[in-house]
Design an enzyme around this catalytic site. Structure first.
Site, PDB file in Angstrom:
ATOM      1  N   GLN A 138       0.829  -1.209   0.000  1.00 27.96           N
ATOM      2  CA  GLN A 138       0.000   0.000   0.000  1.00 27.96           C
ATOM      3  C   GLN A 138       0.868   1.266   0.000  1.00 27.96           C
ATOM      4  OE1 GLN A 138      -3.184   0.745  -0.381  1.00 27.96           O
ATOM      5  NE2 GLN A 138      -3.771  -1.385  -0.702  1.00 27.96           N
ATOM      6  N   SER A 139       1.969   1.216  -0.701  1.00 31.39           N
ATOM      7  CA  SER A 139       2.899   2.347  -0.729  1.00 31.39           C
ATOM      8  C   SER A 139       2.280   3.591  -1.373  1.00 31.39           C
ATOM      9  CB  SER A 139       4.164   1.951  -1.505  1.00 31.39           C
ATOM     10  OG  SER A 139       4.952   3.076  -1.795  1.00 31.39           O
ATOM     11  N   ASN A 140       2.247   4.685  -0.620  1.00 32.32           N
ATOM     12  CA  ASN A 140       1.804   5.968  -1.170  1.00 32.32           C
ATOM     13  C   ASN A 140       2.794   6.460  -2.224  1.00 32.32           C
ATOM     14  OD1 ASN A 140      -0.406   6.208   0.741  1.00 32.32           O
ATOM     15  ND2 ASN A 140       1.169   6.642   2.260  1.00 32.32           N
ATOM     16  N   CYS A 142       4.677   4.657  -4.211  1.00 34.26           N
ATOM     17  CA  CYS A 142       4.528   3.922  -5.471  1.00 34.26           C
ATOM     18  C   CYS A 142       3.323   4.426  -6.256  1.00 34.26           C
ATOM     19  CB  CYS A 142       4.412   2.429  -5.191  1.00 34.26           C
ATOM     20  SG  CYS A 142       5.984   1.678  -4.684  1.00 34.26           S
TER      21      CYS A 142
END
Length: 420
Positions: A138-140, A142
């Site tokens: 859930q990388s912001n 990325c």
């Protein structure tokens, strides 16, 4: 007659073969992209300057740093606002303000935008046709990279860390993943165990070599966009804060800046900028992964890469706020996010700013004299899409709903209430 279900394979095949001729444009960057749609032309002059490439001139107080960026892209809606944050029960005479970097955009939002303005300008300058970056599932960062890359006609490859039991399965469309996949990012999954053994840099290098062998021109952006070049994003943010406080009717002089720390680049830029400029605010970082010693050392490398000539421990205080671990929350932390939203209208993300604010207020309650009478600026770094990954955990904190009661005596007539 064929049923709708029996027609699905034919419909799917027809949709796959349709080439969307209205969206066809000549591609200005040569590539062997496997995207379903041809890439749009690279943006040039834009109304208001959004997406425009600009020559970069460093603040005078940072002009001795080296190397200096040559260009930047305008990707964020800047400056982001600063306003009073009316949280109750603060130490005596303490003022808490908040800088809304969560409002730097929607699809492309949060603190990552500022770093990407410099990193993607460098990628384009190096004639890249795609970018690679790495992060959690859930990388912001990325998600922001995937959107920004598509804006600038670059393919995006994401190496996303997930659990061993999910690494062979479709990652789904929750939160950040929905936006990443909508904009056509190529998702490569790796287990947390493999990530721990190989490391983000080596994984990115493996993918880079594969893309090079396919004739692509990849540009690698590190985790969180946190390298010396990305650090300029928050050096520039300090200039922005200085300009905002000068034009304020109250002429606020902040004593402290508080921010979450997840990869190091944001705190490096804030701390160095505050030290070199007239701001001179003390920077407090709350680490949401790893430990403070790791971030002191990593941030020192970023500063050394700019030939800053300063020691990290002299310009920033880093405290542990990871709790159960990265992207893991206690029920108390999630209740805090809910309570802050219900009390102040500010929605914090659970992974970064939520943990930082939670730990900051705990520290204020435990050590009130440390904060008494000070003007504190909290940087909200965005990441609200991460809340969707916590829906099940937060459901029990939600209330205030019921079926509306309508007495039988209220007149009813079909067609009176039109639905649009």
């Amino acid at each position: 007659m064929s049923s709708p279900l029996s027609l699905r394979p034919a419909i799917t095949a027809a949709a796959a073969s349709y080439k969307f001729p209205l969206l066809r444009k000549k591609n200005t960057i040569s590539s062997s992209s496997s995207s379903a749609l041809p890439m749009a032309s690279n943006p040039a002059v834009q109304i208001g300057g959004f997406l425009a490439k600009k020559n970069y001139e460093a603040p005078p107080w940072a002009s001795h740093l080296s190397p200096l960026p040559k260009h930047t892209y305008s990707l964020g809606h800047l400056p982001t606002p600063i306003h009073k944050w009316n949280i109750p029960n603060l130490p005596e005479n303490t003022e808490l303000w908040i800088k809304r970097d969560d409002l730097s955009g929607m699809q492309l939002s949060g603190n990552k935008v500022r770093k990407l303005e410099f990193l993607l300008a460098d990628a384009v300058a190096q004639d890249a046709d795609c970018v690679i970056t790495v992060g959690g599932i859930q990388s912001n960062h990325c998600r922001a990279t995937a959107v920004a890359a598509r804006y600038l006609n670059l393919d995006c490859y994401l190496i996303l860390r997930t659990s061993k039991v999910l690494v062979d399965k479709d990652p789904g469309l929750t939160g950040n993943l929905l936006v990443e996949r909508l904009v056509g990012a190529h998702v490569e999954l790796v287990s947390k165990e493999e990530y721990a053994k190989i490391g983000s840099e080596a994984l990115a290098e493996l993918l880079k070599e594969r893309l090079l062998s396919q004739g692509r021109k990849p540009y690698v952006i590190p985790v969180g966009g946190s390298n010396s070049l990305g650090t300029w994003g928050y050096i520039e943010a300090i200039r922005e804060i200085g300009q905002q406080t000068k034009t304020s009717n109250d002429e606020i002089q902040f004593d402290d800046i508080v921010v979450a720390c997840g990869s190091g680049g944001t705190i490096a830029g804030l701390a160095l900028g505050s030290k070199l400029s007239n701001l001179k605010a003390k920077v407090h970082a709350f680490s949401v992964c790893d430990d403070p010693d790791y971030f002191y050392n990593y941030t020192q490398g970023l500063l050394d890469g700019l030939q800053a000539g300063v020691e990290t421990r002299d310009i920033v205080n880093i405290q542990d706020a990871k709790g159960l671990g990265y992207a893991m929350n206690t029920s108390e932390e999630l209740q805090f996010v809910k309570d802050i939203a219900a009390t102040t209208g500010i929605v914090l993300d659970p992974v970064y700013s939520g943990k930082a604010a939670y730990t900051m207020l705990k520290d204020m309650a435990k050590n009130p004299t440390k904060w008494e009478g000070r003007k504190v600026l909290f940087i909200h770094t965005g990441g609200l899409l991460g809340l969707y990954d916590k829906v099940d955990q937060m459901a029990s904190t939600m209330g205030k709903w019921q079926k509306m009661e309508i007495a039988e005596t209220i007149p009813r007539e079909d067609g009176t209430g039109k639905m649009f």
